[in-house]
Write an enzyme that holds these catalytic residues in place. Structure first.
Site, PDB file in Angstrom:
ATOM      1  N   HIS A 181       0.830  -1.216   0.000  1.00 51.72           N
ATOM      2  CA  HIS A 181       0.000   0.000   0.000  1.00 51.72           C
ATOM      3  C   HIS A 181       0.862   1.264   0.000  1.00 51.72           C
ATOM      4  O   HIS A 181       0.538   2.254   0.645  1.00 51.72           O
ATOM      5  CB  HIS A 181      -0.939   0.032   1.210  1.00 51.72           C
ATOM      6  N   ASN A 254     -10.358  -2.566   2.765  1.00 51.21           N
ATOM      7  CA  ASN A 254     -10.082  -2.540   1.327  1.00 51.21           C
ATOM      8  C   ASN A 254     -11.369  -2.250   0.573  1.00 51.21           C
ATOM      9  O   ASN A 254     -12.447  -2.250   1.168  1.00 51.21           O
ATOM     10  CB  ASN A 254      -9.537  -3.900   0.866  1.00 51.21           C
TER      11      ASN A 254
HETATM   12  C1  HEM Z   1      -1.869 -10.942   7.472  1.00 50.95           C
HETATM   13  C2  HEM Z   1      -2.290 -10.143   6.543  1.00 50.95           C
HETATM   14  C3  HEM Z   1      -1.790  -8.743   6.384  1.00 50.95           C
HETATM   15  C4  HEM Z   1      -0.617  -8.185   6.800  1.00 50.95           C
HETATM   16  C5  HEM Z   1       0.499  -8.865   7.560  1.00 50.95           C
HETATM   17  C6  HEM Z   1      -0.628  -6.808   6.392  1.00 50.95           C
HETATM   18  C7  HEM Z   1       0.412  -5.935   6.568  1.00 50.95           C
HETATM   19  C8  HEM Z   1       0.432  -4.635   6.156  1.00 50.95           C
HETATM   20  C9  HEM Z   1       1.539  -3.739   6.273  1.00 50.95           C
HETATM   21  C10 HEM Z   1       2.894  -4.109   6.841  1.00 50.95           C
HETATM   22  C11 HEM Z   1       1.164  -2.535   5.796  1.00 50.95           C
HETATM   23  C12 HEM Z   1       2.004  -1.273   5.722  1.00 50.95           C
HETATM   24  C13 HEM Z   1       1.655  -0.427   6.908  1.00 50.95           C
HETATM   25  C14 HEM Z   1       2.501   0.804   7.072  1.00 50.95           C
HETATM   26  O1  HEM Z   1       3.687   0.811   6.708  1.00 50.95           O
HETATM   27  O2  HEM Z   1       1.973   1.782   7.629  1.00 50.95           O
HETATM   28  C15 HEM Z   1      -0.185  -2.666   5.396  1.00 50.95           C
HETATM   29  C16 HEM Z   1      -0.939  -1.647   4.905  1.00 50.95           C
HETATM   30  C17 HEM Z   1      -2.276  -1.773   4.666  1.00 50.95           C
HETATM   31  N1  HEM Z   1      -3.029  -2.924   4.752  1.00 50.95           N
HETATM   32 FE1  HEM Z   1      -2.426  -4.719   5.272  1.00 50.95          FE
HETATM   33  N2  HEM Z   1      -1.793  -6.538   5.773  1.00 50.95           N
HETATM   34  C18 HEM Z   1      -2.526  -7.698   5.746  1.00 50.95           C
HETATM   35  C19 HEM Z   1      -3.761  -7.881   5.229  1.00 50.95           C
HETATM   36  C20 HEM Z   1      -4.568  -6.864   4.890  1.00 50.95           C
HETATM   37  C21 HEM Z   1      -5.959  -6.976   4.638  1.00 50.95           C
HETATM   38  C22 HEM Z   1      -6.781  -8.275   4.691  1.00 50.95           C
HETATM   39  C23 HEM Z   1      -6.416  -5.728   4.410  1.00 50.95           C
HETATM   40  C24 HEM Z   1      -7.812  -5.287   4.154  1.00 50.95           C
HETATM   41  C25 HEM Z   1      -8.787  -5.611   4.941  1.00 50.95           C
HETATM   42  C26 HEM Z   1      -5.305  -4.812   4.506  1.00 50.95           C
HETATM   43  C27 HEM Z   1      -5.374  -3.451   4.367  1.00 50.95           C
HETATM   44  C28 HEM Z   1      -4.313  -2.602   4.431  1.00 50.95           C
HETATM   45  C29 HEM Z   1      -4.383  -1.197   4.130  1.00 50.95           C
HETATM   46  C30 HEM Z   1      -5.629  -0.418   3.741  1.00 50.95           C
HETATM   47  C31 HEM Z   1      -3.106  -0.685   4.272  1.00 50.95           C
HETATM   48  C32 HEM Z   1      -2.666   0.750   3.989  1.00 50.95           C
HETATM   49  C33 HEM Z   1      -2.856   1.607   5.198  1.00 50.95           C
HETATM   50  C34 HEM Z   1      -2.439   3.026   4.859  1.00 50.95           C
HETATM   51  O3  HEM Z   1      -3.133   3.645   4.027  1.00 50.95           O
HETATM   52  O4  HEM Z   1      -1.432   3.502   5.386  1.00 50.95           O
HETATM   53  N3  HEM Z   1      -4.202  -5.530   4.818  1.00 50.95           N
HETATM   54  N4  HEM Z   1      -0.612  -3.956   5.603  1.00 50.95           N
END
Ligand code: HEM
Length: 815
Positions: A181, A254
Site C-alpha cells: 500500500h 479494502n
Molecule cells: C496478514 C495479513 C496482512 C498483513 C500482515 C498486512 C500488513 C500490512 C503492512 C505491513 C502494511 C504497511 C503499513 C505501514 O507501513 O503503515 C499494510 C498496509 C495496509 N493494509 Fe495490510 N496486511 C494484511 C492484510 C490486509 C488486509 C486483509 C487488508 C484489508 C482488509 C489490509 C489493508 C491494508 C491497508 C488499507 C493498508 C494501507 C494503510 C495506509 O493507508 O497507510 N491488509 N498492511
C-alpha cells in the site's frame, strides 16, 4: 478522575525558613539519602514541604489495594479501576522545584493532567507568510543563493553551517515506503452517526444521533511503489482513522470484501509473489506475471478474491465511487459486556463506478495521478466524497448456522442473509496541507480499537494486529510515531512509556511505573468501567484447548462463493472478468501456470473457464483441480444482486464528472455555452478542449478560452464528450488525428457523447456505429439538431449519470 490539585502552598515562601529545623532543611535538599522521620513542620521551606507531602502521599497507600483483584475469572473479565491518592498539592509529583521558572522556550509548568502532544494539528501548522528565512535553529539566513567561499572564485568552505544544514536535511528527506500500500492519497473529514447503536456497542462514534467524529482517510493501491500509477489493476486500500473521544479507532479496510488468503502465515508469500519479480524488478504495480499466478493457482482459496480483482472493482473510476469493507468479522460490545459480530461496509453516495481496462491502461500513461488528482479536485471544488457506513450485525448462534465460516476472510456474508444497516455517513471535506506530514506519515493499525469494538478469531486479522505497528517502527523511525501529529489521538494519552527515538512529550515528575505511590497512583488503571476490556469468550471450537496449526473444515470450501460472485454479475461485468483473466494469464510466460489457473476456475464456473481457455489458445480444457472439500455445504443463496457494481448507480448526480467540450475556430459558441452552463449547474467540470490551448474564435464573433488541448488532455481522461456545432470548427477538428482518437476512446469506453449540429460528421468520420450491436438505438449517443442544445443537455446529463453504456460493448471492440 482525581479532582484538580491545588498548586503548592509553599512555593512563594522559600525565604521564610525561621521555624523549620536546619536538619530538615538540609535533609530535604538531598537527592541521595533521607531522614528516618519526616518533620511535618516545613516552616515555609518548599523543599521540606515537598518532602512532607511526598511522605504523606506514599503513606496514604500502605499496600496495593487492587492486588487481590488481579486473580480469578470474575476479576479477569471485569478489571477494577486502579487505586489513586490525591496529593495535597502539585508539589510532590513534580520533576523539579524549578518548574515555575519560565522562559520563551520552556513556557510554564505543565498544565495539570494535560499531554500537549495530542493537541489539535494547529499546534504544528506552519505558515511562513511575511517571515524571514531561517536555519532550523531559528537563525536568520542572509544569503540563500551562494555557498560560503574563500574569494569569489575560491574553494567552498566547510565552515558553511547554512549550506551544510540545508544539504544534510535534504539528504535525509526520504523515509522507507510502506511494504505494501505504498501508493496512496489521503483526506480529512468527519463521520456522523445516524442513530445511537448503544444496544450493540459502547463505541464512542455510535453513541448519539448526530455525533460527529473527525476522521483521516487514506486510499491506496497495494502492489505498486510509492510513485506508481493510480489506475493499476489492484485492490484499493480504504483505511479510516476515527479520532474519537475515547481514543483512535482505525478501520483498515479494502475496496473488496474478501482477501486472497485465510491465514497471516501466507501474507509474506502473497506479497513476494505479486511484487515485481526479484531478478529483474518487473513488472511495476501489476499482477500480470508468472510469480503471482504461480502462487495463487497453488492457493485455491484465492479464487473468490481473484474474481473480484479481475472484475472492474480493481480499476475504480475514483476513490469517491468505490465501496470499502472492513473484510474481517469484528465484534460490537455493549455496556453490559454483551457482544455480537459485525462486518463494516462503506457505500459511496455517488454510486459504484469503475474504469474499463483499455481506459485504465491509457490513463496510467497520461495521468498516473488520476485518482489522487480526482480526490484533491473534488474536495477543492466542494464536491465532497461521501460514503454511508453500513453494518451487518449477527450473533454467534447465527454464525454457527452459516454454510461458511465467518472467521474465513475469503468469504462474505451475503446481504440476503444479513442485511446491511446504514448507521452513519462519512464526508471528506479537507485536503491535507502537506502530503508528507499527513498522508505519508499517517500510521493505521488494526490493533487500534476502542471500548465497544473487539476482534474475532479470524487468523488473518490476528497477524495484522501484530504487523502494522511492527512495520511502522522501522518506517517511521522508532516507537514514538504515535506522537507524529497526524497520528496522535484527540483523547487524552497518559502512560508510563518513555524515551525512544524522537520523543516529544516532556513528562513531569519522576514516576514512570505503575503501581506507584509517589505520583498518588497516577496514571491509574482505568478498570472495566472506562477502559478497554477484551471480550472473554470468542467463538467456541471443540479443539479450542489444543495448540494446533490448522484450519476449520469450512475454510476448505474454496469455490462456492467465487461462483456466487461470478453468477451475480451482469453480462458486461462477466465479459470483463473473462477478459481480465485472459489478459493477465496471457502475460504469464509458463503455459503450465495458465493451465493450472484454468483448472482452478473450472471449479467456480465452467463457462468462465471455457471462455478464458479459448482466449488463451488452449486446445482443450485441463481437468478441474481436485477439491479440498468433496462436499461443501449447500449455500444459502446462489445469486446476490448487490455484488454487481450496477446495483449502486448512485444518487443520479454528476458532480465532479469531467466532461470534454471540443472546440475549434468557427465553433457555434452559443450552443456550447448553453451546454457548459447546464453542466456547471450540476456541479460537473466541463473543460473546453481545443487543438491547442488559448482563445478560439466563435462563429458568432466572440471567443472561447480553451484551457486544455487534444494533446495534453486526451479523450480517455473524460467521463463524457460534447462535439461542437459550426462547420468550420468541425472541418478543423476532422483534420486532426487526435480528434478521431478522442472520439473513438470515448465511444469504446462507453461514454455519453453529445453531438451538436454539424458535428455528427465527426462521428461518421471516426467510424462510430449509429446503433448498438443488436441494432437498437444507442442511448449514449445524443444528436442535437440546431437550436436544441438546451434540451439535449438534459438528456446528456441523464446519460452521464449512468456513467457508461455497456450495451455498446463487443469483444473485440467494433471501434
Ligand atoms: C496478514 C495479513 C496482512 C498483513 C500482515 C498486512 C500488513 C500490512 C503492512 C505491513 C502494511 C504497511 C503499513 C505501514 O507501513 O503503515 C499494510 C498496509 C495496509 N493494509 Fe495490510 N496486511 C494484511 C492484510 C490486509 C488486509 C486483509 C487488508 C484489508 C482488509 C489490509 C489493508 C491494508 C491497508 C488499507 C493498508 C494501507 C494503510 C495506509 O493507508 O497507510 N491488509 N498492511
Amino acid at each position: 478522575m482525581p479532582k484538580t490539585i491545588p498548586p503548592a502552598d509553599g512555593r512563594k515562601k522559600t525565604e521564610k525558613t525561621a521555624s523549620s529545623s536546619s536538619a530538615a532543611k538540609a535533609a530535604a535538599r538531598n537527592t541521595d539519602s533521607g531522614p528516618s522521620k519526616v518533620n511535618p513542620d516545613s516552616g515555609g521551606d518548599t523543599h521540606v514541604e515537598k518532602m512532607t507531602q511526598t511522605e504523606a502521599l506514599v503513606a496514604a497507600m500502605p499496600f496495593n489495594a487492587t492486588k487481590p483483584a488481579e486473580h480469578g475469572y470474575a476479576n479477569a473479565i471485569s478489571p477494577r479501576q486502579g487505586a489513586t491518592v490525591e496529593p495535597a498539592s502539585r508539589l510532590p509529583t513534580g520533576s523539579t522545584l524549578s518548574e515555575e521558572n519560565s522562559s520563551d522556550k520552556t513556557g510554564t509548568i505543565a498544565p495539570e493532567g494535560v499531554n500537549a502532544t495530542i493537541e489539535p494539528l494547529d499546534r504544528v501548522r506552519v505558515d511562513s507568510s511575511g517571515q524571514m528565512l531561517t536555519t532550523n535553529q531559528g537563525v536568520a539566513v542572509a544569503d540563500n543563493q551562494n555557498s560560503l567561499k574563500f574569494g569569489l572564485r575560491g574553494p567552498a568552505l566547510l565552515e558553511d553551517f547554512v549550506l551544510r544544514e540545508k544539504i544534510t536535511h535534504f539528504d535525509h528527506e526520504r523515509i522507507p515506503e510502506r511494504i505494501v500500500h505504498a501508493r496512496g492519497s489521503g483526506a480529512h473529514g468527519y463521520f456522523e452517526c445516524y442513530q445511537p447503536l448503544t444496544q450493540y456497542t459502547k463505541a464512542a462514534p455510535f453513541q448519539e444521533a448526530g455525533k460527529v467524529t473527525p476522521v483521516f482517510v487514506r486510499f491506496s493501491t497495494v502492489a505498486g511503489e510509492r510513485g506508481s500509477k493510480d489506475t493499476a489493476r489492484d485492490v484499493r486500500g480504504f483505511a479510516v482513522k476515527f479520532y474519537t473521544d475515547e481514543g483512535n479507532w482505525d478501520l483498515v479496510g479494502n475496496n473488496i470484501p474478501v482477501f486472497f488468503i485465510q491465514d497471516a502465515m501466507k501474507f509474506p508469500d502473497l506479497v513476494h509473489a505479486v511484487k515485481p519479480e526479484p531478478h529483474h524488478g518487473m513488472p511495476q504495480a501489476g499482477s500480470a506475471h508468472d510469480t503471482f499466478w504461480d502462487f495463487v493457482s497453488l492457493m485455491p482459496e484465492s479464487t473468490h478474491m481473484l474474481m473480484w480483482v479481475m472484475s472492474d472493482r480493481a480499476i475504480p473510476r475514483s476513490f469517491a465511487t468505490m465501496q470499502g469493507f472492513g473484510v474481517h468479522s469484528f465484534r460490537f460490545v455493549n455496556d453490559a459486556g454483551e457482544s455480537v459480530f459485525v462486518k463494516f461496509h462503506w457505500n459511496p453516495m455517488a454510486g459504484t463506478h469503475s474504469l474499463v481496462w483499455d481506459e485504465a491502461v491509457k490513463i496510467s500513461g497520461a495521468d498516473p495521478d488520476f485518482h489522487r488528482r480526482d480526490l484533491w479536485e473534488r474536495i477543492e471544488a466542494g464536491a465532497y466524497p461521501e460514503y454511508e457506513l453500513g453494518v451487518q450485525i449477527f450473533t454467534e448462534e447465527q454464525a454457527e448456522q452459516f454454510s461458511f465460516d465467518i472467521l474465513d476472510a475469503t468469504k462474505i456474508i451475503p446481504e440476503e442473509l444479513i442485511p446491511v444497516q446504514p448507521v452513519g455517513r462519512m464526508v471528506l471535506n479537507r485536503n491535507p496541507d502537506n502530503f508528507f506530514s499527513e498522508t505519508e506519515q499517517v500510521a493505521f493499525c488494526t490493533a487500534h480499537v476502542l471500548p465497544g469494538i473487539d476482534f474475532s478469531n479470524d487468523p488473518l486479522l490476528a497477524g495484522r494486529i501484530h504487523s502494522y505497528v511492527d512495520t511502522q517502527i522501522s518506517r517511521l523511525g522508532g516507537p514514538n510515531f504515535h506522537e507524529i501529529p497526524i497520528n496522535s489521538p484527540i483523547a487524552p494519552v497518559h502512560n508510563n512509556q518513555r524515551d525512544g527515538m524522537h520523543r516529544q512529550a516532556i513528562h513531569r515528575g519522576r514516576v514512570s511505573y505503575e503501581p506507584n505511590s509517589l505520583a498518588g497512583g497516577c496514571p491509574f488503571q482505568a478498570g472495566a468501567g472506562q477502559g478497554f476490556v477484551t471480550v472473554p469468550a470468542r467463538l467456541q471450537a471443540q479443539e479450542e484447548q489444543a495448540k494446533v496449526r490448522g484450519k476449520p473444515e469450512k475454510f476448505a470450501d474454496h469455490y462456492t462463493q467465487a461462483t456466487l460472485f461470478y453468477e451475480s454479475q451482469t453480462p458486461a461485468e462477466k465479459a470483463h472478468i473473462a477478459a481480465a483473466f485472459r489478459f493477465e494469464l496471457s502475460k504469464v510466460t509458463v503455459p503450465a501456470i495458465r493451465q493450472r489457473t484454468v483448472s482452478m476456475l473450472r471449479n467456480a464456473s465452467e463457462a468462465l473457464a471455457q471462455k478464458v481457455a479459448e482466449g488463451l489458445g488452449m486446445d482443450a480444457l485441463p481437468d478441474a483441480m481436485p477439491l479440498a472439500l468433496a462436499q461443501p455445504a449447500k449455500p444459502e443463496v446462489t445469486v446476490s444482486p448487490p455484488l454487481s457494481l450496477m446495483a449502486r448507480p448512485g444518487d443520479g448526480r454528476i458532480k465532479a464528472r469531467k466532461i470534454a467540450l471540443l472546440v475549434a475556430p468557427g465553433v457555434m459558441g452559443e450552443s456550447m455555452a448553453q451546454v457548459q452552463a447546464a453542466l456547471l449547474a450540476e456541479d460537473a467540470v466541463p473543460r473546453l478542449v481545443a487543438p491547442h490551448i488559448g482563445s478560439v474564435a466563435t462563429a458568432e464573433g466572440g471567443t472561447l478560452d480553451a484551457d486544455a488541448s487534444l494533446e495534453n488532455e486526451p479523450g480517455f481522461l473524460f467521463d463524457a464528450l460534447v462535439l461542437p456545432d459550426g462547420q468550420a470548427a468541425v472541418d478543423a477538428l476532422a483534420l486532426d488525428g487526435h480528434t478521431m482518437e478522442f472520439i473513438k476512446d470515448q465511444y469504446r469506453h462507453g461514454k455519453t457523447i453529445l453531438a451538436l449540429g454539424a458535428s455528427s460528421a465527426l462521428l461518421e468520420k471516426a467510424g462510430i456505429p449509429a446503433t448498438l450491436p443488436d441494432g437498437k438505438p444507442d442511448a449514449g449517443l445524443i444528436m442535437a439538431p440546431l437550436g436544441s442544445a438546451a434540451d439535449a443537455a438534459a438528456t446528456f446529463i441523464k446519460g452521464i449519470a449512468l456513467h457508461r453504456h455497456p450495451a455498446r460493448e463487443t469483444d473485440p471492440p467494433r471501434v
